[in-house]
Design an enzyme around this catalytic site. Structure first.
Site, PDB file in Angstrom:
ATOM      1  N   GLN A   1       0.837  -1.202   0.000  1.00  0.00           N
ATOM      2  CA  GLN A   1       0.000   0.000   0.000  1.00  0.00           C
ATOM      3  C   GLN A   1       0.873   1.253   0.000  1.00  0.00           C
ATOM      4  O   GLN A   1       1.889   1.311   0.675  1.00  0.00           O
ATOM      5  CB  GLN A   1      -0.877  -0.032   1.249  1.00  0.00           C
TER       6      GLN A   1
ATOM      7  N   ARG B   1      -9.388  -7.851   4.649  1.00  0.00           N
ATOM      8  CA  ARG B   1      -8.216  -7.278   5.332  1.00  0.00           C
ATOM      9  C   ARG B   1      -8.271  -5.757   5.305  1.00  0.00           C
ATOM     10  O   ARG B   1      -8.033  -5.082   6.304  1.00  0.00           O
ATOM     11  CB  ARG B   1      -6.939  -7.778   4.660  1.00  0.00           C
TER      12      ARG B   1
ATOM     13  N   GLN C   1       1.267 -10.595  10.668  1.00  0.00           N
ATOM     14  CA  GLN C   1       1.903  -9.617   9.780  1.00  0.00           C
ATOM     15  C   GLN C   1       1.306  -8.220   9.946  1.00  0.00           C
ATOM     16  O   GLN C   1       2.006  -7.216   9.874  1.00  0.00           O
ATOM     17  CB  GLN C   1       1.752 -10.089   8.321  1.00  0.00           C
TER      18      GLN C   1
END
Length: 310
Positions: A11, A115, A245
């Protein structure tokens, strides 16, 4: 003969128009974008290609990025190329798993959509991130350990660039000390939350329930995980790696070093921008790096890979 790694950005690299030329010129890429739309119930081509206010909002950014990366990946695979290993920075780890054959494109799109939503919803107020330039990681770690409040390392990007994350006031306090310790600059990042911070642990826990429904397949090639900077060749720990993560440091520099140690000498960055290409060259100037962002980049990558005998 050396080895080839396909790597995928995270991102922050997104931009309006990304992947449009692949959508228009490669049937397999169009299929991927359209599939992402069908799976998520969103107009993914419009999100990626047309001016809008959503692309930089986490819950939309993530699915747009992975759809674009997989669309470009499939165009490259159509040319007959496969890597020896794959890896992705943060969000890019999902594209890496598609490349590794352990997760289908459809499954990746489903879970990435969730997510993005969970991370958006979990973002607490008062979170921040900053890039610390030209300071040893050990010094940064020591300063953060002695800083009041929640602040930790988010990304080990490359030599001379480490990102810190956490509570806004704690990040600011740490930043002042880091400059006193010799950091060339401490740059606040324009982000919507303290990503890869323990403050996002709840998002990981929510995601872990979704991951139970994700079908994982046998690997065709290994990938290197952000959490461990080591090879993953079996499915037994993948869900745990992906859960943790979200709230743990991304060990990108260590991941690249691990691949080079294993003989990788060509890195192909697949997706918007050249961020990972820049990181890899700072980690090791002797390797070959090529990125595929625009359609014309595909020919250059094919030439490099053909000359490498792959």
């Amino acid at each position: 003969m050396g080895k080839i790694a396909f790597v995928f950005p995270g991102q922050g690299a997104q931009y309006i128009g990304m992947g449009k030329d692949f959508y228009e010129r490669e049937a397999v890429s169009k299929e991927i974008f359209d599939m992402a739309g069908e799976v998520t119930g969103m107009d993914i081509p419009a999100l990626c290609f047309e001016e809008n206010d959503k692309l930089n909002i986490t819950e939309y950014t993530q699915i747009a990025m992975v759809a674009t990366e997989v669309a470009i990946l499939k165009a490259l695979e159509e040319k007959g190329f496969r890597p020896d290993v794959t890896a992705g920075l943060s969000l890019g780890e999902y594209s890496a798993m598609v490349s590794a054959g352990v997760m289908s494109s459809e499954e990746a799109f489903k879970v990435v959509r969730k997510r993005g939503i969970y991370m958006q919803e979990a973002v607490p107020t008062g979170g921040a991130m900053a890039a610390v330039l030209a300071l040893d990681s050990k010094v940064i770690e020591e300063v953060l350990e002695n800083t009041e409040g929640i602040v930790s390392i988010a990304n080990y990007n490359c030599p001379g660039q480490i990102v810190i994350t956490g509570q806004e006031d704690a990040v600011a306090r740490a930043g002042e000390v880091l400059k006193e310790k010799g950091a060339k600059r401490v740059l606040p990042l324009k982000v919507s939350g303290p990503f890869h911070s323990p403050m996002l642990k709840e998002a990981g826990e929510r995601l872990s329930k979704e991951l139970l429904n994700v079908q994982l397949m046998d690997f065709t090639i290994p990938y290197v995980a952000n959490l461990t900077a080591d090879y993953v060749t079996g499915t037994e720990h993948i869900r745990e790696l992906l859960e943790k993560q979200i709230s743990s440091p991304v060990k990108w520099q260590q991941s690249v070093e691990r691949m080079i140690e294993d003989g990788v000498d060509i890195f192909v960055e697949i997706g918007p921008g050249k961020t990972l290409s820049s990181f890899v060259k700072k980690i090791n100037r002797d390797v070959t790096v090529v990125n595929i962002d625009k359609y014309e980049d595909l020919d250059k990558a094919v030439e490099v890979l053909t000359n490498a005998g792959k």
